[in-house]
Write a protein that holds these residues in place. Sequence first.
Motif, PDB file in Angstrom:
ATOM      1  N   LEU A   1      34.051  35.827  30.346  1.00 11.78           N
ATOM      2  CA  LEU A   1      34.384  35.357  31.683  1.00 11.78           C
ATOM      3  C   LEU A   1      35.667  34.536  31.637  1.00 11.78           C
ATOM      4  N   SER A   2      36.490  34.720  32.652  1.00 12.12           N
ATOM      5  CA  SER A   2      37.739  33.960  32.730  1.00 12.12           C
ATOM      6  C   SER A   2      37.521  32.587  33.348  1.00 12.12           C
ATOM      7  N   PHE A   3      36.268  32.264  33.675  1.00 13.06           N
ATOM      8  CA  PHE A   3      35.948  30.967  34.264  1.00 13.06           C
ATOM      9  C   PHE A   3      34.625  30.496  33.676  1.00 13.06           C
ATOM     10  N   ARG A   4      34.365  29.227  33.807  1.00 13.78           N
ATOM     11  CA  ARG A   4      33.106  28.660  33.330  1.00 13.78           C
ATOM     12  C   ARG A   4      32.295  28.181  34.530  1.00 13.78           C
ATOM     13  N   PRO A   5      31.160  28.805  34.784  1.00 13.30           N
ATOM     14  CA  PRO A   5      30.342  28.356  35.918  1.00 13.30           C
ATOM     15  C   PRO A   5      29.767  26.974  35.658  1.00 13.30           C
TER      16      PRO A   5
ATOM     17  N   LYS B   1      37.476  35.608  42.451  1.00 17.15           N
ATOM     18  CA  LYS B   1      37.038  34.479  41.638  1.00 17.15           C
ATOM     19  C   LYS B   1      35.886  33.721  42.291  1.00 17.15           C
ATOM     20  N   GLU B   2      36.004  33.440  43.589  1.00 12.26           N
ATOM     21  CA  GLU B   2      34.955  32.682  44.273  1.00 12.26           C
ATOM     22  C   GLU B   2      33.653  33.470  44.331  1.00 12.26           C
ATOM     23  N   PHE B   3      33.768  34.765  44.633  1.00 10.60           N
ATOM     24  CA  PHE B   3      32.557  35.587  44.679  1.00 10.60           C
ATOM     25  C   PHE B   3      31.912  35.686  43.299  1.00 10.60           C
ATOM     26  N   ALA B   4      32.737  35.852  42.265  1.00  7.84           N
ATOM     27  CA  ALA B   4      32.207  35.960  40.904  1.00  7.84           C
ATOM     28  C   ALA B   4      31.485  34.683  40.502  1.00  7.84           C
ATOM     29  N   SER B   5      32.090  33.545  40.820  1.00  2.46           N
ATOM     30  CA  SER B   5      31.457  32.269  40.490  1.00  2.46           C
ATOM     31  C   SER B   5      30.144  32.105  41.243  1.00  2.46           C
ATOM     32  N   TYR B   6      30.134  32.525  42.512  1.00  2.75           N
ATOM     33  CA  TYR B   6      28.905  32.419  43.304  1.00  2.75           C
ATOM     34  C   TYR B   6      27.823  33.339  42.750  1.00  2.75           C
TER      35      TYR B   6
ATOM     36  N   LYS C   1      35.509  43.720  36.230  1.00  4.82           N
ATOM     37  CA  LYS C   1      36.669  43.713  37.125  1.00  4.82           C
ATOM     38  C   LYS C   1      36.536  42.582  38.149  1.00  4.82           C
ATOM     39  N   ILE C   2      35.320  42.382  38.650  1.00  6.32           N
ATOM     40  CA  ILE C   2      35.089  41.293  39.604  1.00  6.32           C
ATOM     41  C   ILE C   2      35.308  39.938  38.936  1.00  6.32           C
ATOM     42  N   PHE C   3      34.825  39.804  37.694  1.00  4.34           N
ATOM     43  CA  PHE C   3      34.931  38.521  36.999  1.00  4.34           C
ATOM     44  C   PHE C   3      36.365  38.178  36.596  1.00  4.34           C
ATOM     45  N   THR C   4      37.200  39.185  36.432  1.00  8.34           N
ATOM     46  CA  THR C   4      38.560  38.928  35.949  1.00  8.34           C
ATOM     47  C   THR C   4      39.616  38.973  37.044  1.00  8.34           C
ATOM     48  N   HIS C   5      39.295  39.568  38.184  1.00  6.73           N
ATOM     49  CA  HIS C   5      40.294  39.687  39.249  1.00  6.73           C
ATOM     50  C   HIS C   5      40.413  38.358  39.994  1.00  6.73           C
ATOM     51  N   PRO C   6      41.625  37.845  40.162  1.00  6.27           N
ATOM     52  CA  PRO C   6      41.785  36.535  40.821  1.00  6.27           C
ATOM     53  C   PRO C   6      41.299  36.513  42.266  1.00  6.27           C
ATOM     54  N   ASP C   7      41.354  37.647  42.952  1.00  2.69           N
ATOM     55  CA  ASP C   7      40.914  37.674  44.349  1.00  2.69           C
ATOM     56  C   ASP C   7      39.402  37.544  44.492  1.00  2.69           C
TER      57      ASP C   7
END
Length: 356
Positions: free
Chosen positions: A256-260, A201-206, A193-199
């Motif tokens: 993951l919806s983003f690539r670190p 995103k920064e925390f998930a990437s960190y 949920k953290i990795f996919t929620h747009p709000d």
Amino acid sequence: MDDSTLVAFSKTGIEDRLSITAEFYTLNNVQANSAKYVLLSSSSPSLRIVFDLSPSFLVSNLFLSFSSLSLNTSFRFLGVWFSSSTSSQFVLKQARSMVKDMAALLGPKKLLAQHVAYLYNAILLPRLEFRLQTTLFSENTVQSIVTLMFSVIRRKAGLAATTPLALLFLKLPFSIQNAFYRFLSSHVASWQKIFTHPDFKEFASYAISYLQGFLSAESCPTTINLEPWSHIVSLQTHTLFNALLFSSQLNITWSLSFRPLRRNLQPALPFRSVLPHSIFQSSWKLWKNLNIFMLAQLVSPCGRYLMNWPDLRYLGIVGRKGRIPTWFNFIKNNFLSSSSSLLLLSSFSLFIRSYC
């Protein structure tokens, strides 16, 4: 009145706040029992500290003395439990205490095994799941937590104490849930949920990047085998690491919806190549025990800053006792851009680049 919490960055700050509250209590005819005060200090744990209050005609006692909690002691604030240490032992003790209390309560009752199994599934497991939201233990540890309840169920069912757990899990009338799988599913769902929620995103990437930097891994932790790091003590209570490790053992894949950022460890610089031979010879056995071999393991996730010694201790990368060793002082004196900054010289900074 409700409990009051005073927070400050220094002893002087606490003294100012204690002085203000003491005057407030006098003006409002409030009695405060100083014997029940609880002091938490990250710099002076387990010590008796005397606070000097500011002189005032409203305050009769200008000195207050409290013993600060030890680092391993847990405390509750606004319904949330905290501990100054990175150890999860206090969470483990709380979980075992919850199971022990329920087992002691249900043991003497005239209940069927099915009743106890229902209470275990519907009452105890949700409570444990809530308490373990930020702590994920191994399967063996989880089984040791709930073993008392299994003993009660066996006794109520008239089964021998040596009856295998597999029989309890498979026997239809009981329908006992596997605590470890339930807790793991909860943690995986929370992180997804953290990795996919747009709000978030920064925390998930960190979170991913920080873990990647801590492991000194070149690729994203969701795509590599984490078994080589599973024996590191400081990672055994790392929630995200354990969620990734245990889920990979069950062939659960993460999307993951983003690539670190990708960390290129080519210039990670082994200690052997950057430290004098004499320092290397005197320290390599210690590094071997701590599983640190490269400069990359001592720098921040962004690869540009050297972590200070207290942070390395807090993270469990180095030992918690003893003074700062010679080899670390050598790094600080020779690898930093200035004596007042932890910024590494460009020749020692890690190169970070994005995924292709």
